[in-house]
Write a protein that holds these residues in place. Structure first.
Motif, PDB file in Angstrom:
ATOM      1  N   GLN A  46       0.837  -1.203   0.000  1.00  0.00           N
ATOM      2  CA  GLN A  46       0.000   0.000   0.000  1.00  0.00           C
ATOM      3  C   GLN A  46       0.867   1.246   0.000  1.00  0.00           C
ATOM      4  O   GLN A  46       1.829   1.364   0.755  1.00  0.00           O
ATOM      5  N   VAL A  47       0.502   2.203  -0.864  1.00  0.00           N
ATOM      6  CA  VAL A  47       1.216   3.476  -0.964  1.00  0.00           C
ATOM      7  C   VAL A  47       0.294   4.581  -0.457  1.00  0.00           C
ATOM      8  O   VAL A  47      -0.828   4.746  -0.945  1.00  0.00           O
ATOM      9  N   ASN A  48       0.757   5.315   0.544  1.00  0.00           N
ATOM     10  CA  ASN A  48      -0.007   6.414   1.126  1.00  0.00           C
ATOM     11  C   ASN A  48       0.643   7.746   0.767  1.00  0.00           C
ATOM     12  O   ASN A  48       1.877   7.855   0.692  1.00  0.00           O
ATOM     13  N   ILE A  49      -0.205   8.759   0.557  1.00  0.00           N
ATOM     14  CA  ILE A  49       0.271  10.086   0.153  1.00  0.00           C
ATOM     15  C   ILE A  49      -0.257  11.114   1.137  1.00  0.00           C
ATOM     16  O   ILE A  49      -1.446  11.110   1.479  1.00  0.00           O
ATOM     17  N   THR A  50       0.601  12.018   1.594  1.00  0.00           N
ATOM     18  CA  THR A  50       0.186  13.105   2.481  1.00  0.00           C
ATOM     19  C   THR A  50       0.683  14.424   1.906  1.00  0.00           C
ATOM     20  O   THR A  50       1.781  14.502   1.345  1.00  0.00           O
ATOM     21  N   THR A  51      -0.145  15.460   2.077  1.00  0.00           N
ATOM     22  CA  THR A  51       0.201  16.784   1.552  1.00  0.00           C
ATOM     23  C   THR A  51       0.220  17.865   2.629  1.00  0.00           C
ATOM     24  O   THR A  51       0.517  19.012   2.325  1.00  0.00           O
ATOM     25  N   GLY A  52      -0.108  17.506   3.852  1.00  0.00           N
ATOM     26  CA  GLY A  52      -0.302  18.504   4.892  1.00  0.00           C
ATOM     27  C   GLY A  52      -1.762  18.884   5.025  1.00  0.00           C
ATOM     28  O   GLY A  52      -2.171  19.468   6.024  1.00  0.00           O
ATOM     29  N   VAL A  53      -2.560  18.548   4.008  1.00  0.00           N
ATOM     30  CA  VAL A  53      -4.013  18.782   4.020  1.00  0.00           C
ATOM     31  C   VAL A  53      -4.751  17.475   3.760  1.00  0.00           C
ATOM     32  O   VAL A  53      -5.766  17.184   4.395  1.00  0.00           O
ATOM     33  N   THR A  54      -4.231  16.678   2.838  1.00  0.00           N
ATOM     34  CA  THR A  54      -4.900  15.449   2.392  1.00  0.00           C
ATOM     35  C   THR A  54      -4.089  14.217   2.765  1.00  0.00           C
ATOM     36  O   THR A  54      -2.858  14.227   2.678  1.00  0.00           O
ATOM     37  N   ASN A  55      -4.796  13.172   3.173  1.00  0.00           N
ATOM     38  CA  ASN A  55      -4.209  11.845   3.349  1.00  0.00           C
ATOM     39  C   ASN A  55      -4.895  10.916   2.354  1.00  0.00           C
ATOM     40  O   ASN A  55      -6.093  10.648   2.463  1.00  0.00           O
TER      41      ASN A  55
END
Length: 239
Positions: free
Chosen positions: A145-154
């Motif tokens: 599983q690859v997770n992405i975070t932007t500081g606003v979105t997970n």
């Protein structure tokens, strides 16, 4: 005329043999890579396709992919349901420039296979800007599983839509929102007050009418009065 008939079957055999030995036609070369066509074929990406086209980012992507001198790309494609999960009116509240940055934020200027995300250095660089500052994008992995975070979105990479040597397109379950869209820039510092002008030499030394040290003048005046009174007393004592 009798000699022509025996040679006719031989002529047909020669023509047939020549035709059989000629190479077959090569298949038509594949058409240029078209990211919107890839997404249309996958389905459920209508809003993302519309934004790609309206912002002209799709043209930039297709030009880069079909230019042999350019590197590959990775695209995170949010589904229509991902856009539906945004707060009502949020997408329309973005300026045209922000919409361009929003789409570019979903594009990495490098091809990443799923396994390469495990060793990627955070934050990743996107086409919206550098890896630092207002457009941070970080990936973490847990198994496959690859997770992405932007500081606003997970967000999570839900599926691989397309991959080749130049392009990788992944379905994500959330719209990747840049941090800069939701942070208020620090106010500019207030201008410093101008320093008071240095006093002039005249004001430092005093005017002609005002002694430089009034306390000293008063002291001398009192001393003069005392001396004068003493002299008058002596003269009165000795006529």
């Amino acid at each position: 005329m009798k000699l022509l008939f025996p040679t006719f079957p031989l002529l047909l055999l020669f023509i047939s043999s020549t035709t059989a030995q000629s190479p077959a036609a090569s298949p038509a070369p594949p058409g240029p890579t078209n990211v919107t066509a890839i997404l249309e074929k996958a389905g459920q990406f209508t809003t993302f396709i519309r934004l790609l086209q309206n912002t002209k980012v799709a043209d930039q992507i297709n030009t880069q992919l079909n230019n042999s001198n350019q590197g590959g790309l990775t695209i995170f494609a949010p589904t229509d349901s991902s856009f539906s999960n945004l707060k009502p009116g949020m997408l329309n509240s973005f300026s045209d420039q922000q919409k361009v940055e929003l789409i570019q934020f979903h594009v990495l200027p490098t091809v990443f296979s799923p396994s390469q995300f495990q060793t990627a250095s955070n934050p990743l660089r996107t086409q919206a800007g550098g890896s630092q500052g207002s457009f941070p994008l970080n990936v973490t992995t847990s198994g496959n599983q690859v997770n992405i975070t932007t500081g606003v979105t997970n967000a999570t990479v839900a599926n691989t839509i397309y991959t080749d040597s130049q392009l990788a397109v992944y379905q994500v379950d959330q719209v990747l929102l840049p941090l800069s869209f939701f942070t208020t820039p620090a106010p500019a510092p207030a201008p410093s007050k101008p320093k008071k002008a240095a006093r002039s030499a005249d004001s430092q030394s005093g005017s002609d009418d005002t002694p430089a040290d009034s306390s000293g003048a008063i002291f001398l005046s009192k001393k003069t009065v005392h001396i004068t009174a003493f002299v008058m007393l002596v003269l009165a004592t000795f006529p």
